[in-house]
Design an enzyme around this catalytic site. Structure first.
Site, PDB file in Angstrom:
ATOM      1  N   TRP A 119      -2.045  -6.910  -6.124  1.00 16.77           N
ATOM      2  CA  TRP A 119      -2.529  -6.036  -7.025  1.00 16.77           C
ATOM      3  C   TRP A 119      -1.099  -5.241  -8.447  1.00 16.77           C
ATOM      4  CZ3 TRP A 119      -4.842  -6.445 -11.063  1.00 16.77           C
ATOM      5  CH2 TRP A 119      -4.721  -5.486 -11.998  1.00 16.77           C
ATOM      6  N   GLN A 133      -6.054 -11.147  -4.348  1.00 21.76           N
ATOM      7  CA  GLN A 133      -5.298 -12.097  -4.513  1.00 21.76           C
ATOM      8  C   GLN A 133      -6.058 -12.700  -5.730  1.00 21.76           C
ATOM      9  OE1 GLN A 133      -2.138 -13.175  -1.981  1.00 21.76           O
ATOM     10  NE2 GLN A 133      -1.741 -11.548  -1.659  1.00 21.76           N
ATOM     11  N   ASP A 176      -5.531   5.573   2.090  1.00 24.69           N
ATOM     12  CA  ASP A 176      -6.115   4.630   2.392  1.00 24.69           C
ATOM     13  C   ASP A 176      -7.627   3.938   2.669  1.00 24.69           C
ATOM     14  OD1 ASP A 176      -5.866   1.265   2.515  1.00 24.69           O
ATOM     15  OD2 ASP A 176      -4.086   1.803   1.771  1.00 24.69           O
ATOM     16  N   SER A 208       2.177  -6.555  -8.214  1.00 21.83           N
ATOM     17  CA  SER A 208       2.797  -7.117  -8.124  1.00 21.83           C
ATOM     18  C   SER A 208       2.701  -7.182 -10.009  1.00 21.83           C
ATOM     19  CB  SER A 208       3.467  -8.694  -7.798  1.00 21.83           C
ATOM     20  OG  SER A 208       3.940  -8.701  -6.597  1.00 21.83           O
ATOM     21  N   HIS A 223       0.577  -0.943   0.328  1.00 21.20           N
ATOM     22  CA  HIS A 223      -0.134   0.249   0.041  1.00 21.20           C
ATOM     23  C   HIS A 223       0.986   1.483  -0.468  1.00 21.20           C
ATOM     24  CE1 HIS A 223      -3.911  -2.599   1.352  1.00 21.20           C
ATOM     25  NE2 HIS A 223      -2.695  -2.728   1.597  1.00 21.20           N
ATOM     26  N   GLU A 260       2.785  -4.213 -12.100  1.00 22.28           N
ATOM     27  CA  GLU A 260       4.415  -4.317 -12.570  1.00 22.28           C
ATOM     28  C   GLU A 260       4.766  -5.835 -13.936  1.00 22.28           C
ATOM     29  OE1 GLU A 260       6.483  -4.301  -9.088  1.00 22.28           O
ATOM     30  OE2 GLU A 260       5.903  -2.847  -7.711  1.00 22.28           O
ATOM     31  N   ALA A 303      14.609  -7.761  -2.463  1.00 22.26           N
ATOM     32  CA  ALA A 303      14.530  -7.727  -4.766  1.00 22.26           C
ATOM     33  C   ALA A 303      13.657  -6.318  -4.876  1.00 22.26           C
ATOM     34  CB  ALA A 303      14.132  -8.955  -4.629  1.00 22.26           C
TER      35      ALA A 303
END
Length: 520
Positions: free
Chosen positions: A378, A400, A123, A380, A16, A383, A358
């Site tokens: 979301w 998800q 949020d 990921s 978030h 992206e 990472a």
């Protein structure tokens, strides 16, 4: 010229926080002042990115507010939902502690903020910001880093009481009122898969009501998606809720250089053997185009020992090079940690295990990466779409499952592993393990060089081009960012009495309040 000043109040969780900061930076590139409210741990996570933006001249600020741990009954230092910082039993107290910073935030914004705030962007998990915005007499927008499909599914499932009479949590029902798309006319979900936003969680009933009430009373929604990705669902959501929506994504595209991508969400890797961004890039530089599988399940999910081993063996058997973010050893049991070290030695040169943080967006944007094994958070998913890579959809909880359906059934850029119920945050503990053969088959399918695999990759590349176009001048998301800055300049914001018993603000009549979706 009068300046819009947006106050962002993100949930202190990586999934978030990072897109909220990215959105603030994008608004700042269009002349706005943006203040991001954070706790100390969250400030540390995003400070490198913010300082880089400040050096480039953006008026972006972090305002830190420590939590009262003792007052909320929390252990010392619990100020982020990432990395297991908040054990489940303390989660209600955590949200209580965050809500109690309201008075301090208000004092800061009244006494130290220049120019004065013109809009709160909060949020959806922070219903207490309704009172903050009312006290400041400014509009409040609700921020979501999820897809419009997810929001529309939630709304329609609740509105039409779709689960009434459904006994089991695993019985699929069609989501009512969804507009058909060119690829999917029906989407079904189970109660366990539904993005219920705290609904159905014992002890969270009042909080869920507060979230829904604040959401309904907000002056619009800012969503990290882009119109061209899901035009039917954006339009359907606007019509269903009767609200103004600004789609502003993919917000990660603020970071258009390797240097800023490497800073995004950066945390220091102190784990023995951890690699940094430069090492990741050098390793990927030695691989063929679209040959590498990237594996990561986000900041919250920790795989059980058996699942860790099955995943590792499946990746090893697939024959494809891979980068796997395995996180730090202290997030694995002894058996799993030992297996990972052995695997690391066996696949040296073909497999890269990343211990700790990472640079995900940087890795996905590298030409060597061809597929992404993901939990379908979301951020990921966005992206992956932005980078134009296929996904192996492996949802674990919350939104998800709907995000996975978006990738696999609607966008058709992914394949699933067959997980149909939550793996974490289960109401009744149940072992769910995806076997090594299934992992291997899913990876091989995603990386398949045949006609089906190539069609999937073409769709992913086409989606990537649309994502980039949306953020360029003249694109739908670019236009929405410009519109936000224009609409919330001080000359457009006037106090207008009360709505639903609270002080509120409306836009000046010169700013058109009719429902609209730029670019549609």
């Amino acid at each position: 010229m009068a300046t819009a000043h947006f106050v962002f109040v993100p949930l202190m969780s990586q999934g978030h926080l990072i897109p909220a900061v990215d959105t603030a930076m994008l608004l700042a590139t269009h002349g706005a002042v943006c203040t991001v409210i954070v706790t100390p741990a969250s400030a540390a996570r995003v400070r490198p990115t913010v300082e880089s933006a400040q050096r480039s001249g953006l008026r972006l600020r972090l305002a830190e507010f420590p939590l009262d741990y003792a007052g909320a009954g929390l252990p010392e230092g619990v100020d982020s939902t990432d990395d297991g910082h908040v054990p489940p039993q303390f989660m209600p107290r955590y949200f209580l502690a965050v809500s109690r910073i309201r008075d301090a935030v208000e004092r800061h914004l009244r006494d130290a903020a220049s120019p004065p705030p013109t809009c709160v962007v909060a949020d959806f998990c922070h219903p207490w910001t309704s009172g903050l915005a009312a006290a400041l007499a400014v509009p409040r927008l609700t921020f979501f880093s999820t897809c419009a499909l997810c929001l529309l599914c939630h709304h329609n499932l609740e509105k039409f009481r779709a689960f009434d009479g459904v006994v089991g949590d695993d019985e699929p029902v069609p989501v009512p009122g969804l507009p058909p798309t060119s690829t999917s006319s029906t989407i079904t979900v189970t109660r366990a898969q539904a993005p219920r936003f705290f609904r159905g969680v014992p002890g969270w009933e009042k909080f869920a009501d507060d979230v829904e009430r604040a959401w309904a009373e907000s002056d619009g929604d800012v969503i990290n998606t882009f119109l061209e990705m899901e035009p039917e669902f954006v339009a359907g959501y606007v019509a269903a809720r009767g609200t103004k929506v600004w789609t502003v994504g993919p917000v990660a595209l603020y970071h258009r250089t390797t240097a800023t991508l490497a800073l995004r969400g950066h945390t220091h890797n102190s784990v023995a053997g951890a690699v940094d961004a430069d090492e990741c890039l050098r390793w990927l530089d030695g691989k063929d185009p679209s040959s590498v599988v990237y594996v990561s399940f986000g900041s919250i999910v920790d795989l059980e020992e058996k699942q860790t081993i099955e995943l590792g063996l499946g990746l090893e058997s697939s024959g494809h090079p891979f980068v796997w973010v395995v996180k730090s050893p202290n997030r694995h049991g002894e058996t799993a940690a030992s297996f990972l070290r052995d695997l690391e030695a066996r696949v040296a040169g073909r497999g890269l295990l990343v211990w700790g943080w990472a640079p995900q967006a940087l890795i996905l944007s590298h030409g060597a990466v061809g597929a992404f094994v993901t939990h379908c958070g979301w951020n990921s998913t966005m992206e992956a779409a932005t980078a134009g890579v296929a996904v192996v959809a492996w949802p674990h909880f919350a939104d998800q499952f709907v995000n996975a359906k978006m990738a696999v059934e609607v966008l058709r850029i992914g394949v699933g592993v067959g997980v149909e119920e939550p793996v974490v945050y289960q109401r009744v503990k149940k072992e769910i393990v995806v076997g090594r053969e299934t992992v291997e088959a899913a990876v091989r399918s995603a990386m398949d060089g045949g006609e089906e695999g190539e069609a999937r990759r073409r769709r992913a590349r086409a989606l990537s081009a649309k994502a980039t176009a949306a953020m360029r001048e003249g694109g739908s998301s670019h236009a929405n960012l410009v519109d936000l800055v224009k609409r919330f300049q001080p000359r457009h914001v006037v106090e207008s009495g009360a709505r639903n018993g609270k002080a509120t603000s409306q836009l000046h009549p010169s700013a058109d309040l009719e429902l609209e979706i730029h670019g549609h």
